[in-house]
Each structure stands twice: as structure tokens, then as C-alpha cells.
Design an enzyme around this catalytic site. Structure first.
Site, mmCIF file in Angstrom:
data_model
loop_
_atom_site.group_PDB
_atom_site.id
_atom_site.type_symbol
_atom_site.label_atom_id
_atom_site.label_comp_id
_atom_site.label_asym_id
_atom_site.label_seq_id
_atom_site.Cartn_x
_atom_site.Cartn_y
_atom_site.Cartn_z
ATOM 1 N N CYS A 179 0.830 -1.213 0.000
ATOM 2 C CA CYS A 179 0.000 0.000 0.000
ATOM 3 C C CYS A 179 0.864 1.262 0.000
ATOM 4 O O CYS A 179 1.969 1.269 0.538
ATOM 5 C CB CYS A 179 -0.867 0.036 1.241
ATOM 6 S SG CYS A 179 -1.867 -1.420 1.455
ATOM 7 N N ARG A 194 5.021 0.399 -6.087
ATOM 8 C CA ARG A 194 4.921 -0.464 -4.909
ATOM 9 C C ARG A 194 3.967 -1.631 -5.145
ATOM 10 O O ARG A 194 3.960 -2.587 -4.378
ATOM 11 C CB ARG A 194 4.425 0.348 -3.701
ATOM 12 C CG ARG A 194 5.399 1.417 -3.278
ATOM 13 C CD ARG A 194 4.750 2.418 -2.364
ATOM 14 N NE ARG A 194 4.483 1.898 -1.042
ATOM 15 C CZ ARG A 194 5.337 1.947 -0.031
ATOM 16 N NH1 ARG A 194 6.532 2.472 -0.223
ATOM 17 N NH2 ARG A 194 5.025 1.476 1.141
ATOM 18 N N TRP A 208 -2.932 -2.602 -1.621
ATOM 19 C CA TRP A 208 -2.453 -3.925 -2.013
ATOM 20 C C TRP A 208 -3.148 -4.886 -1.059
ATOM 21 O O TRP A 208 -2.838 -4.918 0.129
ATOM 22 C CB TRP A 208 -0.934 -3.954 -1.851
ATOM 23 C CG TRP A 208 -0.255 -5.156 -2.401
ATOM 24 C CD1 TRP A 208 -0.049 -5.464 -3.715
ATOM 25 C CD2 TRP A 208 0.350 -6.214 -1.648
ATOM 26 N NE1 TRP A 208 0.641 -6.637 -3.830
ATOM 27 C CE2 TRP A 208 0.896 -7.125 -2.576
ATOM 28 C CE3 TRP A 208 0.486 -6.498 -0.298
ATOM 29 C CZ2 TRP A 208 1.569 -8.284 -2.200
ATOM 30 C CZ3 TRP A 208 1.155 -7.647 0.085
ATOM 31 C CH2 TRP A 208 1.690 -8.519 -0.852
ATOM 32 N N ASN A 256 -1.657 1.483 5.932
ATOM 33 C CA ASN A 256 -0.754 0.485 5.363
ATOM 34 C C ASN A 256 -0.345 -0.417 6.513
ATOM 35 O O ASN A 256 0.198 0.062 7.501
ATOM 36 C CB ASN A 256 0.459 1.218 4.767
ATOM 37 C CG ASN A 256 1.503 0.272 4.210
ATOM 38 O OD1 ASN A 256 1.272 -0.927 4.133
ATOM 39 N ND2 ASN A 256 2.634 0.826 3.825
ATOM 40 N N GLY A 257 -0.626 -1.719 6.419
ATOM 41 C CA GLY A 257 -0.277 -2.632 7.503
ATOM 42 C C GLY A 257 -1.430 -3.576 7.782
ATOM 43 O O GLY A 257 -2.353 -3.708 6.970
ATOM 44 N N GLU A 262 19.205 -15.945 -9.081
ATOM 45 C CA GLU A 262 18.696 -14.601 -9.356
ATOM 46 C C GLU A 262 18.107 -14.522 -10.773
ATOM 47 O O GLU A 262 17.071 -13.892 -10.990
ATOM 48 C CB GLU A 262 19.842 -13.584 -9.149
ATOM 49 C CG GLU A 262 19.542 -12.145 -9.510
ATOM 50 C CD GLU A 262 18.413 -11.494 -8.699
ATOM 51 O OE1 GLU A 262 17.892 -12.104 -7.749
ATOM 52 O OE2 GLU A 262 18.032 -10.371 -9.063
ATOM 53 N N LYS A 303 14.258 -13.470 -11.475
ATOM 54 C CA LYS A 303 13.890 -12.363 -12.375
ATOM 55 C C LYS A 303 12.879 -12.843 -13.399
ATOM 56 O O LYS A 303 11.883 -12.187 -13.649
ATOM 57 C CB LYS A 303 15.123 -11.834 -13.149
ATOM 58 C CG LYS A 303 16.119 -11.009 -12.402
ATOM 59 C CD LYS A 303 15.676 -9.611 -12.072
ATOM 60 C CE LYS A 303 14.947 -9.579 -10.781
ATOM 61 N NZ LYS A 303 15.720 -9.493 -9.571
ATOM 62 N N GLU A 338 9.340 -13.682 -11.839
ATOM 63 C CA GLU A 338 8.534 -12.588 -11.284
ATOM 64 C C GLU A 338 7.962 -11.654 -12.336
ATOM 65 O O GLU A 338 6.877 -11.117 -12.141
ATOM 66 C CB GLU A 338 9.257 -11.827 -10.166
ATOM 67 C CG GLU A 338 10.409 -10.985 -10.573
ATOM 68 C CD GLU A 338 11.079 -10.287 -9.387
ATOM 69 O OE1 GLU A 338 10.414 -9.978 -8.397
ATOM 70 O OE2 GLU A 338 12.281 -10.033 -9.484
ATOM 71 N N HIS A 361 21.055 -34.660 -9.377
ATOM 72 C CA HIS A 361 20.301 -35.151 -8.220
ATOM 73 C C HIS A 361 18.805 -34.887 -8.349
ATOM 74 O O HIS A 361 18.084 -34.967 -7.362
ATOM 75 C CB HIS A 361 20.837 -34.506 -6.935
ATOM 76 C CG HIS A 361 22.262 -34.879 -6.664
ATOM 77 N ND1 HIS A 361 22.634 -36.143 -6.267
ATOM 78 C CD2 HIS A 361 23.400 -34.167 -6.775
ATOM 79 C CE1 HIS A 361 23.948 -36.190 -6.131
ATOM 80 N NE2 HIS A 361 24.441 -34.995 -6.439
ATOM 81 N N LYS A 368 6.890 -3.720 -4.455
ATOM 82 C CA LYS A 368 8.292 -3.312 -4.433
ATOM 83 C C LYS A 368 8.861 -3.431 -3.035
ATOM 84 O O LYS A 368 10.010 -3.813 -2.834
ATOM 85 C CB LYS A 368 8.413 -1.870 -4.934
ATOM 86 C CG LYS A 368 9.836 -1.351 -4.983
ATOM 87 C CD LYS A 368 10.659 -2.113 -5.997
ATOM 88 C CE LYS A 368 12.115 -1.719 -5.991
ATOM 89 N NZ LYS A 368 12.949 -2.740 -6.664
HETATM 90 O O1 M6R Z 1 13.926 -4.140 -0.347
HETATM 91 P P1 M6R Z 1 14.524 -5.476 -0.129
HETATM 92 O O2 M6R Z 1 15.859 -5.650 -0.786
HETATM 93 O O3 M6R Z 1 14.589 -5.887 1.322
HETATM 94 O O4 M6R Z 1 13.525 -6.492 -0.831
HETATM 95 C C1 M6R Z 1 13.678 -7.873 -0.741
HETATM 96 C C2 M6R Z 1 12.826 -8.587 -1.768
HETATM 97 O O5 M6R Z 1 11.467 -8.339 -1.542
HETATM 98 C C3 M6R Z 1 13.179 -8.161 -3.194
HETATM 99 O O6 M6R Z 1 14.523 -8.357 -3.478
HETATM 100 C C4 M6R Z 1 12.340 -8.974 -4.218
HETATM 101 O O7 M6R Z 1 12.718 -10.320 -4.207
HETATM 102 C C5 M6R Z 1 12.492 -8.349 -5.612
HETATM 103 N N1 M6R Z 1 11.211 -8.228 -6.225
HETATM 104 C C6 M6R Z 1 13.310 -9.172 -6.518
HETATM 105 O O8 M6R Z 1 13.390 -8.639 -7.803
#
Ligand code: M6R
Length: 610
Positions: free
Chosen positions: A2, A27, A74, A98-99, A483, A487, A490, A506, A605
């Protein structure tokens, strides 16, 4: 996650708030709304979906007034809908939040017993009812009503409240979720993040845990939990608002991929002395005696930052010869971890607001460890809770998929590894120098890799049609494989797995056939022949291999349908280069599939809830 924006002052408040919400779109959200106190009292407009729906609604039925709060939601409690969108209101009081209110079921039952009727499925609506009741009892004192209400509520919140009985006032409160206050002359701003208000003011301060702020044309007053006034000088934000714009790129992610050489160079700038073969880490007070007394380092992080932590383990263990554990913050906080005063806990977070990482920091400190962080946002919650912070200088990262945050975290971790090596005596100045020179050379090498963007397109076209993609890497490249897979999944919504190349036999080898593209990071590093062996194994089973290889390595290239080249680089630093083709790959696959690259579905985000 949010987003909250608030404004009180002479400008058209709805425009300021909606403009701010636009800057918080990164966000992630599923609905939006705004509440205004105007001449006719409180009016609210809300719409499910993108901000454009709210803007269209406001065009049909404009709202005016000097005091407004807005929100991008959100969903956590209740599906995305017009009714569940914030602000929520009751008898002239409107709230954005937010929360999560953990005891909302009990509170709702109590209020229902007293005859209250609820218009949404949200936990937030409780706030509007409680505050409205408290105002009636407390003689229309909005801040006292908020304070009384917060005493009844268990959970996390950043919230902003307006009441038609107090037309020139916003009251905001914070516990766990971030809130930034913006200072102006005859006006005041409020937001979940700096970009939302940067166009109007660069003078900001952060609300701390348990604090409450009154915003009005006369300025901002902050109170602590006991109701005492807190004096806090605002600080000046250097980021320009243009830094948060797309700058001609189709997406923020694309822009941010290209910003990496600059971001890494900025992160290193002023911290390396080649002459002394050493590093200065402003913000981390590490002395020789303290570092020599440590038994281990525990890294806590989530998502991409966790992957950076895995690279960091290789760097720190190799350069400083101290044991490093890398923990998922969401697991660490609940598993009775072994940390004590001889452990240095290192939290890595781009946003500095990730709830799980913040909780892991608090838990470590409770157990006696010293906690420091690597973070990109000055003054965010994690750095505020830590005993020291090494800031990355990536600038605002808007795309949900983290790119420049990752590579700047790697640069910061490498600097930390060298520093710890120097303090522990595992690296002499002579030995440190070539490492630092190699790091200094990385931004130019990144530029070189970025120029090869078009070479990724054939791989992207193939992967865009796949159902699953496997990423393999060994040693330094294992976190890069993880990673690369994160990427891709997501932003393109294609299932992807990252695996240590040696683990393929394995289990994942069973998946290999002509339908599963396999992306192998096979740069010339120790034991790379074994990775070439894995590529052969994939091909022998009819799989198609795409590879990231070292420039001029014809052997590795000959084993792949398409080989993407990176310049030669020491293994500890090579993830800063090998991740770039994989970022391009995920970006172009997502773009070819037409997904929402910068705000992928279901993701936020900054994950400020558990
Ligand atoms: O702000 P942060 O680095 O703590 O965030 C951690 C994860 O939420 C963040 O890296 C998330 O995995 C990204 N969307 C990856 O691209």
C-alpha cells in the site's frame, strides 16, 4: 504494498495527492482512492484497478478542498474492489492505512455489538469507527482520538486520518510501516516514500515507531508515545524527481539495468584507496579488535538481496577468512537462531523496509548481536534499527524486479570483504590492491556487456514460448542462476528454477527434454570444466543450452545454441557481469509476453508486511 499520500495547504490537494500516488505505483496495488475535506465536508472517491480508473472517476465528479489523503491498496484483508479500496470512513472521519490490524475480528465484533455497521471487508475500516467514536467522547480532538484508538489496536500500521470537524489537519501515526513527512511553507506533505512528494519538497523527515504527526498549514508537529513534542530537523533529499522518471526507456526496469555502471561506480566512489590498499566504509564503525573477536557473520535478507548475500558469503569468506551464514530473514526470525555478541549480523535490503528483514535485525539485537546493514534508502527503518549502515548509491529503484540494487549490493559486499580482510590481517595492502583495481574496472566492463543487449533477443524469443526454464551455475555463479530464475518468474510468469550445476544430476536432470531451455552460466572460473560437462549432459538428453561465457571462450560457446559473452573478471566479481544478460533475458521475455514489467501481478516493491 500500500501507498499513502497526504497534503494540507493552498494547492489543489487532490491533484497533489493523486500525483503522489502515481509516484508510488511501483509499490504494487490493486485499487486507489482519495478523501478530501472541502467546503461541503468529507468526500471520497475510490476505484478498483489502476490509478487511471480513479482519475477517470475524479474527472467525472471532481473533488476539491485544502486537505486530502490518498491511498493505493495492495489487498491483505478482503478482495480488491471499490468497497475495499481506501480511504475508509465513518461519520466524517476518513482513514488510509498500510499494515495489518491483527485483532480486527475482536474489535469488529465489539463494534458490531454496539450497533456499528461496516461497509467493507477490510481491517482498516475499524480505525474509522474507533476514531470517530473517540472524537465524540474526547471533544473533537483528532490526535487524542487517534492515540486512544491506537491503544486498542494490535498490529502494524502507517496511517493518516482526516476529519470534517478538523478541516485543516491531517493526523498520521506509524508503527512498523514507513511514513515520510514533507515540509513546505504554509503547507505539509505526507507519503509512504520520498518520490511521492519530491516534486514539491526536498525537506523531509521520517516518522519513528510509535510517533504521531499533526500536519497543518502552520507546519508539522511530531509527538512521541507520551504525547511530548519531538524536535527533529528535516533533512535535504539529493535525489532529483527526474531520477524517478523513465528517461525515454519503455520501462523503469530497462532504465535501471542501464544505470548499473553508474550506480556501481557511485557505490565504490570515495571508498577505495589504492595507495593504502584499503577501503573506508563510512557508516560502519569496524575496529580491528572488534572484527578479530567475531566468531561469524550472519547475513539476513529476502529475495534478490538474499541472492546478493550468497555472493557476499563467497566474497567475505574468501577475502577475510571468517565463517559467513546466509539466512532467509523470513525463516531466521522464527527458528531460534544461534547468534550472540560474537556474531555480526548483516541485513541486506534495497528498500530498508522489508518486514521480515527488519524483524530479523530486531531478533538478532535481542540476542546480543551487533546488527549492521547494506541498504539503498537513507533513513529507512532497517538502517534506523541497525548499529551502522553501508549505503549503496543506486538511486531510486522503481521497477519491482530488482536490478541495480543487486549489483550495487555486490559492490558494497566486496568492499566489506576487503575491509574485513584488512582488519583481520588476511589481506595485506599489496594483496588488497589487485582486488580493488578489479572492482574499479567493473563499471567499464558492465558498459561493455550492456552494449550486447540485442544478442539476448534469440534466447528471449525461445524462452518466451517455454513453460519452464532451468538456470544452472556453479560456485560464484550459483547465486546468479538463482537470481536469473527469480527475475524471469517474477516478471514473465514463466516457471523458472535456479540450481547449482552440480546438483542437476540429483533431480532436475529428469526434467530435461527439447521443451526445457537451460541457461548455463559457464564463465571460465575454477572447476568450469565441470560446468561444461553439465552442458554436455543437457545436450545428450535433447535439451537446448543457452550460455553466458567468457569472451573468446570458443569451447564453451560451441556447446550452446546461443552464447552471451562477458569480459574476463575475477570469479568473486564476475556475478556483477554475468547477471546482466540474465536481467536482459527476463526483461525481453516479459516484454514479448506483454506483462506489466514494472509492476508484475501480486508483487510489491517493498514488502512491509510479514
Ligand atoms: O527491499 P529489499 O531488498 O529488502 O527487498 C527484498 C525482496 O522483496 C526483493 O529483493 C524482491 O525479491 C524483488 N522483487 C526481486 O526482484
Amino acid at each position: 504494498m500500500c501507498g499513502i499520500v497526504g497534503y494540507v495547504g493552498p494547492r489543489p490537494s487532490v491533484d497533489v495527492v493523486v500525483g503522489g500516488l502515481r509516484k508510488l505505483e511501483y509499490r504494487g496495488y490493486d485499487s486507489a482512492g482519495v478523501a478530501v475535506i472541502g467546503p461541503g465536508g468529507l468526500t471520497i472517491s475510490r476505484a478498483k484497478g489502476k490509478l487511471k480508473n480513479l482519475v477517470d472517476r475524479l474527472a467525472e465528479k471532481p473533488l476539491t478542498g485544502r486537505t486530502a489523503i490518498g491511498h493505493t491498496r495492495w489487498a491483505t484483508h478482503g478482495r480488491p474492489s471499490d468497497e475495499n479500496a481506501h480511504p475508509h470512513s465513518y461519520k466524517g472521519v476518513a482513514v488510509v492505512h498500510n499494515g495489518i490490524i491483527e485483532n480486527h475480528m475482536e474489535l469488529k465484533a465489539e463494534l458490531t455489538g454496539k450497533g456499528h455497521k461496516f461497509a467493507s471487508e477490510t481491517d482498516t475500516e475499524i480505525f474509522a469507527h474507533l476514531i470517530s467514536d473517540a472524537m465524540i467522547k474526547g471533544g473533537d480532538d483528532l490526535s487524542q482520538a487517534v492515540r486512544d484508538t491506537l491503544k486498542q489496536v494490535k498490529g502494524t500500521y502507517a496511517m493518516a486520518v482526516v476529519s470534517e470537524k478538523r478541516p485543516n489537519e491531517i493526523v498520521a501515526a506509524k508503527n512498523a510501516s514507513p511514513l515520510v513527512l514533507g515540509y513546505g511553507v504554509g503547507e505539509a506533505f505526507l507519503a509512504s516514500d520520498v518520490p511521492a512528494i519530491l516534486e514539491h519538497t526536498r525537506e523531509v523527515s521520517y516518522l519513528e515507531e510509535g510517533e504521531l504527526a499533526h500536519l497543518g498549514p502552520e507546519g508539522i508537529r511530531i509527538e512521541n508515545e507520551r504525547g511530548e513534542t519531538v524536535t527533529r530537523a528535516p533533512h535535504h533529499v539529493e535525489w532529483s524527481s527526474v531520477a524517478a522518471e523513465k528517461d525515454g526507456h519503455k520501462h523503469f526496469m530497462h532504465k535501471e539495468i542501464f544505470e548499473q555502471p553508474r550506480a556501481v561506480a557511485d557505490t565504490i566512489r570515495g571508498r577505495i584507496s589504492l595507495e593504502q590498499g584499503d577501503v573506508t566504509l563510512d557508516g560502519l564503525e569496524l575496529t580491528e579488535a572488534y572484527v578479530k573477536g567475531l566468531s561469524k557473520i550472519t547475513i539476513v535478507a529476502c529475495g534478490t538481496s538474499w541472492h546478493a548475500g550468497l555472493c557476499g558469503r563467497n566474497m567475505i569468506e574468501s577475502l577475510a577468512r571468517i565463517q559467513v551464514e546466509v539466512e532467509l530473514a523470513s525463516e531466521f526470525r522464527y527458528r531460534d537462531p544461534l547468534v550472540d555478541e560474537k556474531t555480526l549480523v548483516l541485513a541486506i535490503s534495497q528498500s530498508g523496509e522489508t518486514a521480515d528483514t527488519l524483524a530479523a535485525v530486531k531478533e538478532s539485537k535481542r540476542r546480543g548481536a551487533r546488527a549492521v546493514s547494506i541498504c539503498n534508502v537513507i533513513g529507512a527503518s532497517i538502517p534506523r534499527d541497525c548499529d551502522g549502515t553501508l549505503y549503496t548509491r543506486a538511486g531510486p529503484e522503481i521497477g519491482v524486479a530488482s536490478t541495480k540494487a543487486f549489483t550495487t549490493q555486490l559492490a558494497a559486499l566486496f568492499l566489506l570483504g576487503v575491509k574485513l580482510g584488512r582488519l583481520r590481517g588476511t589481506l595485506s595492502a599489496e594483496q588488497a590492491r589487485p582486488h580493488l583495481e578489479a572492482l574499479r574496472h567493473v563499471p567499464a566492463q558492465m558498459e561493455q556487456v550492456l552494449r550486447q543487449e540485442p544478442a539476448v533477443m534469440p534466447v528471449a524469443k525461445r524462452c518466451a514460448k517455454a513453460r519452464d526454464v532451468l538456470f544452472l551455475g556453479r560456485n560464484s555463479q550459483h547465486p546468479v542462476a538463482l537470481e536469473g530464475a527469480l527475475k524471469l518468474k517474477e516478471i514473465s510468469y514463466i516457471h523458472a528454477e535456479g540450481y547449482a550445476a552440480g546438483e542437476m544430476k540429483h533431480g532436475p536432470i529428469a526434467l530435461i527434454d527439447e521443451n526445457l531451455p537451460v541457461v548455463v552460466i559457464a564463465t571460465k572460473e575454477p572447476h568450469y570444466e565441470k560446468t561444461l560437462g553439465n552442458m554436455e549432459e543437457v545436450k545428450a538428453r535433447g535439451g537446448e543450452v543457452f550460455a553466458v561465457v567468457s569472451e573468446g571462450d570458443n569451447l564453451a560457446a560451441s556447446l550452446a545454441s546461443v552464447a552471451l559473452c562477458v569480459p574476463a573478471c575475477p570469479p568473486l566479481l564476475s556475478p556483477l557481469l554475468t547477471i546482466l544478460p540474465l536481467q536482459f533475458l527476463s526483461y525481453h521475455v516479459a516484454d514479448l509476453r506483454g506483462t506489466d514489467v514494472d509492476q508484475p501481478r501480486n508483487l510489491a516493491k517493498s514488502v512491509t508486511v510479514e
